[in-house]
Design a protein around this motif. Structure first.
Motif, PDB file in Angstrom:
ATOM      1  N   GLU A   1      -2.581  30.137   1.043  1.00 41.16           N
ATOM      2  CA  GLU A   1      -3.334  31.101   0.030  1.00 41.16           C
ATOM      3  C   GLU A   1      -4.808  30.759  -0.377  1.00 41.16           C
ATOM      4  N   LYS A   2      -5.143  29.349  -0.065  1.00 42.60           N
ATOM      5  CA  LYS A   2      -6.593  29.103  -0.343  1.00 42.60           C
ATOM      6  C   LYS A   2      -7.316  29.540   1.111  1.00 42.60           C
ATOM      7  N   LEU A   3      -6.758  29.668   2.285  1.00 43.83           N
ATOM      8  CA  LEU A   3      -7.520  30.147   3.567  1.00 43.83           C
ATOM      9  C   LEU A   3      -7.552  31.613   3.482  1.00 43.83           C
ATOM     10  N   PHE A   4      -6.637  32.204   3.168  1.00 41.86           N
ATOM     11  CA  PHE A   4      -6.299  33.715   3.250  1.00 41.86           C
ATOM     12  C   PHE A   4      -6.444  34.415   2.077  1.00 41.86           C
ATOM     13  N   GLY A   5      -6.159  33.791   0.846  1.00 42.07           N
ATOM     14  CA  GLY A   5      -6.075  34.617  -0.361  1.00 42.07           C
ATOM     15  C   GLY A   5      -4.691  34.750  -1.109  1.00 42.07           C
ATOM     16  N   GLN A   6      -4.706  34.967  -2.400  1.00 43.01           N
ATOM     17  CA  GLN A   6      -3.626  34.959  -2.960  1.00 43.01           C
ATOM     18  C   GLN A   6      -2.658  36.241  -2.457  1.00 43.01           C
ATOM     19  N   GLY A   7      -1.269  35.785  -2.174  1.00 42.31           N
ATOM     20  CA  GLY A   7      -0.391  36.651  -1.759  1.00 42.31           C
ATOM     21  C   GLY A   7       0.041  36.415  -0.342  1.00 42.31           C
ATOM     22  N   SER A   8      -0.743  35.449   0.034  1.00 39.70           N
ATOM     23  CA  SER A   8      -0.462  34.984   1.513  1.00 39.70           C
ATOM     24  C   SER A   8       0.175  33.650   1.630  1.00 39.70           C
TER      25      SER A   8
ATOM     26  N   PRO B   1       4.549  25.604   7.616  1.00 40.47           N
ATOM     27  CA  PRO B   1       3.208  24.986   7.298  1.00 40.47           C
ATOM     28  C   PRO B   1       2.026  25.821   8.270  1.00 40.47           C
ATOM     29  N   VAL B   2       0.955  25.871   7.611  1.00 41.80           N
ATOM     30  CA  VAL B   2      -0.205  26.273   8.427  1.00 41.80           C
ATOM     31  C   VAL B   2      -0.041  25.792   9.535  1.00 41.80           C
ATOM     32  N   ILE B   3      -0.510  26.671  10.639  1.00 43.15           N
ATOM     33  CA  ILE B   3      -0.583  26.122  11.910  1.00 43.15           C
ATOM     34  C   ILE B   3      -2.089  26.204  12.572  1.00 43.15           C
ATOM     35  N   TYR B   4      -2.544  24.774  12.742  1.00 40.11           N
ATOM     36  CA  TYR B   4      -3.594  24.420  13.545  1.00 40.11           C
ATOM     37  C   TYR B   4      -3.423  24.228  15.145  1.00 40.11           C
ATOM     38  N   GLN B   5      -4.276  24.752  15.758  1.00 38.67           N
ATOM     39  CA  GLN B   5      -4.031  24.308  17.170  1.00 38.67           C
ATOM     40  C   GLN B   5      -5.591  24.295  17.710  1.00 38.67           C
TER      41      GLN B   5
ATOM     42  N   LEU C   1       3.177  32.972   2.601  1.00 32.66           N
ATOM     43  CA  LEU C   1       3.885  32.808   3.894  1.00 32.66           C
ATOM     44  C   LEU C   1       3.139  33.438   5.107  1.00 32.66           C
ATOM     45  N   LEU C   2       3.828  33.106   6.201  1.00 35.68           N
ATOM     46  CA  LEU C   2       3.160  33.704   7.398  1.00 35.68           C
ATOM     47  C   LEU C   2       2.738  35.076   7.460  1.00 35.68           C
ATOM     48  N   PHE C   3       1.638  35.741   7.871  1.00 34.35           N
ATOM     49  CA  PHE C   3       1.596  37.056   7.854  1.00 34.35           C
ATOM     50  C   PHE C   3       2.525  37.784   8.528  1.00 34.35           C
ATOM     51  N   ALA C   4       2.829  39.020   8.459  1.00 33.02           N
ATOM     52  CA  ALA C   4       3.832  39.605   9.185  1.00 33.02           C
ATOM     53  C   ALA C   4       3.358  39.815  10.477  1.00 33.02           C
ATOM     54  N   ASP C   5       2.199  40.037  10.785  1.00 32.71           N
ATOM     55  CA  ASP C   5       1.969  39.899  12.565  1.00 32.71           C
ATOM     56  C   ASP C   5       2.016  38.578  13.270  1.00 32.71           C
ATOM     57  N   HIS C   6       2.545  37.640  12.604  1.00 33.37           N
ATOM     58  CA  HIS C   6       2.483  36.357  13.271  1.00 33.37           C
ATOM     59  C   HIS C   6       4.000  36.106  14.009  1.00 33.37           C
ATOM     60  N   PRO C   7       4.142  35.462  15.084  1.00 30.70           N
ATOM     61  CA  PRO C   7       5.444  35.564  15.659  1.00 30.70           C
ATOM     62  C   PRO C   7       6.447  34.831  14.965  1.00 30.70           C
ATOM     63  N   GLY C   8       6.170  33.811  14.131  1.00 27.54           N
ATOM     64  CA  GLY C   8       7.163  33.232  13.326  1.00 27.54           C
ATOM     65  C   GLY C   8       7.630  33.989  12.242  1.00 27.54           C
ATOM     66  N   ALA C   9       6.812  34.880  11.625  1.00 29.91           N
ATOM     67  CA  ALA C   9       7.284  35.712  10.684  1.00 29.91           C
ATOM     68  C   ALA C   9       8.640  36.720  11.176  1.00 29.91           C
TER      69      ALA C   9
ATOM     70  N   LEU D   1       7.015  17.582   3.675  1.00 26.46           N
ATOM     71  CA  LEU D   1       5.791  17.268   3.353  1.00 26.46           C
ATOM     72  C   LEU D   1       5.190  18.502   2.569  1.00 26.46           C
ATOM     73  N   ASP D   2       5.592  19.732   2.999  1.00 23.15           N
ATOM     74  CA  ASP D   2       5.347  21.062   2.393  1.00 23.15           C
ATOM     75  C   ASP D   2       5.608  20.849   0.685  1.00 23.15           C
ATOM     76  N   HIS D   3       7.022  20.432   0.713  1.00 21.96           N
ATOM     77  CA  HIS D   3       7.564  20.372  -0.546  1.00 21.96           C
ATOM     78  C   HIS D   3       6.738  19.374  -1.463  1.00 21.96           C
ATOM     79  N   LEU D   4       6.597  18.216  -1.089  1.00 21.58           N
ATOM     80  CA  LEU D   4       5.903  16.991  -1.597  1.00 21.58           C
ATOM     81  C   LEU D   4       4.388  17.376  -1.887  1.00 21.58           C
ATOM     82  N   THR D   5       3.851  17.972  -1.028  1.00 24.53           N
ATOM     83  CA  THR D   5       2.256  18.469  -1.246  1.00 24.53           C
ATOM     84  C   THR D   5       2.297  19.892  -2.131  1.00 24.53           C
ATOM     85  N   LYS D   6       3.333  20.539  -2.720  1.00 22.55           N
ATOM     86  CA  LYS D   6       3.278  21.718  -3.246  1.00 22.55           C
ATOM     87  C   LYS D   6       2.741  22.777  -2.563  1.00 22.55           C
ATOM     88  N   GLY D   7       2.912  22.663  -1.028  1.00 25.53           N
ATOM     89  CA  GLY D   7       2.434  23.913  -0.355  1.00 25.53           C
ATOM     90  C   GLY D   7       1.065  23.589   0.287  1.00 25.53           C
TER      91      GLY D   7
END
Length: 468
Positions: A434-441, A223-227, A443-451, A123-129
């Motif tokens: 990138e729409k949420l946090f700006g250009q250059g973001s 993908p962006v993580i909601y909770q 991928l997950l931020f480096a401080d996220h556990p997934g990163a 789904l991330d591929h088909l939506t282009k992220g």
């Protein structure tokens, strides 16, 4: 610069979502067209015209059968049943839009992370992220029975399983394929370099997954993580993993306190709290004049189903409201293994203790306090006030009539908010993150556990146990 309001639409691929009884309204197209791909394409195009950030799709995997110990009230009044799989409408909507993003609800309780990871990458591929995953744990007893369990897993164990589910998912998305694994070198006859595609070798309490991931890295990898958890376990889980929160509360102050609590916990996990955005519920009835809006709300209220509302509350909270006979007794909080935030909404989260009569009464009528009713200026005033007082980044907009309520919002409220500088007039480019946090973001931020599972010089970092 004035902070702008983000706006999602809160929906479900079912005949009805939470507008209990309003399937009876003659203009409610979703009641008959929710099965039609054209309906979802038209909705997506409407939302993009209204510069909505995302379509947030809820989901359940069982029938609400706690109320009266029966599935009949839910089935009779279309309480999130019949319901189709929401994943399948996302690609057709993405194909018909350029910027609108999509958040898909998927439970960790009855899925397997290996198959799930491939579906999310696809789904991330088909939506282009332009894609997010809303992480939930399932609370319906009927869901447990549908997946072969004698009883529902306990609340805290569901979160323990969710932790490992995410660990496996992160390993598959972040550690299995190196960025340059795909070479498509026809001269050597090599499509992908085998040395750059890795097993993850996960051996845990709930899952054993060797790997590798079947999909090549998608635009966002993870993908962006909601909770949306509100219990102690849920808040801690959100603080660790969420990039977007879905929070509720009986007042802007309570919403603000919930957001701050989760962000404080995120700091304790080593995360930047600015890397988390918060959304809360919104429902609007708007018309050109206040009188027209009031008349519209009264029409909707006349179709409301208290039985449907009680059925939905019963499944989500674990409280069978048909069993309360002493109407003057206090309506007390009691622990269940269902959704604890829903149970708290009429008990611990209330400014004063309700009686059973008062609690039951909240389901018998369409709640005016939870709906903004008025002309465009009045609605915009109240949205701005709530936005500023609660500290949210945006709203998940519910709707009584589809698509009519959303058309009204796009045509009447959006232009008013834009005139005030509180709502975007154009989309930012890029992926959802990138729409949420700006250009250059991307991928997950480096401080996220997934990163922490990303590969470094061909080696995977595994910071929380498990093999590489």
């Amino acid at each position: 610069m004035t902070k702008q309001i983000r706006m999602n639409v809160f929906d479900m691929t079912s005949a009805m979502h939470n507008s209990h009884g309003l399937w009876k309204h003659p203009d409610n197209a979703r009641a008959t067209r929710y099965k039609d791909a054209d309906y979802w394409v038209e909705l997506a195009q409407l939302l993009e015209r209204g510069r909505f950030d995302a379509l947030f799709l809820a989901d359940v995997i069982g029938v609400y059968d706690v109320y009266r110990q029966s599935k009949d009230p839910a089935i009779r009044d279309a309480v999130q049943v019949p319901l189709n799989d929401p994943a399948f409408v996302i690609p057709v909507m993405a194909h018909a839009t350029r910027h609108l993003c999509f958040a898909l609800t998927v439970s960790t309780t009855y899925e397997h992370p290996y198959a799930h990871a491939r579906r999310m990458s696809t789904l991330d591929h088909l939506t282009k992220g332009r894609f997010a995953w809303n992480v939930v744990t399932s609370y319906l007893p009927s869901a447990a029975r549908n997946f072969g369990h004698a009883e529902m897993m306990r609340h805290d164990e569901r979160y323990a399983m969710a932790e490992e589910f995410l660990e496996v998912s992160y390993k598959l998305w972040e550690a299995s394929w190196e960025d340059d694994a795909i070479v498509r070198d026809a001269s050597r006859g090599v499509f992908a370099e085998p040395a750059k595609v890795h097993d993850i070798g996960h051996d845990g309490r709930y899952y054993r997954v060797r790997g590798p991931h079947l999909s090549e890295p998608s635009p966002q990898r993870t993908p962006v993580i909601y909770q949306a958890g509100a219990s102690e376990k849920g808040r801690d889980f959100a603080a660790k993993h969420a990039e977007c929160l879905f929070v509720g509360g009986s007042s802007p102050g309570r919403v603000k306190a919930s957001i701050q609590d989760i962000k404080d916990r995120a700091v304790a996990y080593g995360r930047n709290p600015d890397h988390i955005q918060a959304f809360t519920f919104l429902n609007v009835v708007v018309a050109e004049t206040s009188a027209e809006a009031e008349a519209k709300f009264a029409e909707y209220a006349s179709l409301w189903s208290g039985e449907a509302a009680k059925a939905q509350f019963g499944g989500s909270s674990g409280y069978d409201l048909s069993q309360y006979s002493d109407l003057d007794a206090p309506f007390e909080y009691k622990h269940t293994e269902h959704g604890q935030s829903r149970a708290a909404s009429l008990t611990k989260d209330q400014p004063r203790r309700l009686t059973v009569r008062e609690a039951l009464g909240t389901f018998e009528r369409l709640d005016r306090k939870q709906t903004i009713v008025g002309n465009p200026q009045e609605v915009a005033d109240r949205i701005e006030r709530y936005f500023d007082e609660s500290g949210v980044d945006g709203f998940n907009l519910a709707h009584y009539i589809s698509p009519g309520s959303l058309i009204d919002f796009v045509e009447l409220v959006v232009p008013e908010l834009q005139r005030r500088g509180r709502y975007k007039t154009e989309y930012e480019p890029g992926t959802y993150r990138e729409k949420l946090f700006g250009q250059g973001s991307r991928l997950l931020f480096a401080d996220h556990p997934g990163a922490g599972y990303r590969r470094n010089d061909g080696k995977a970092e595994i910071p929380q146990g498990g093999a590489s």
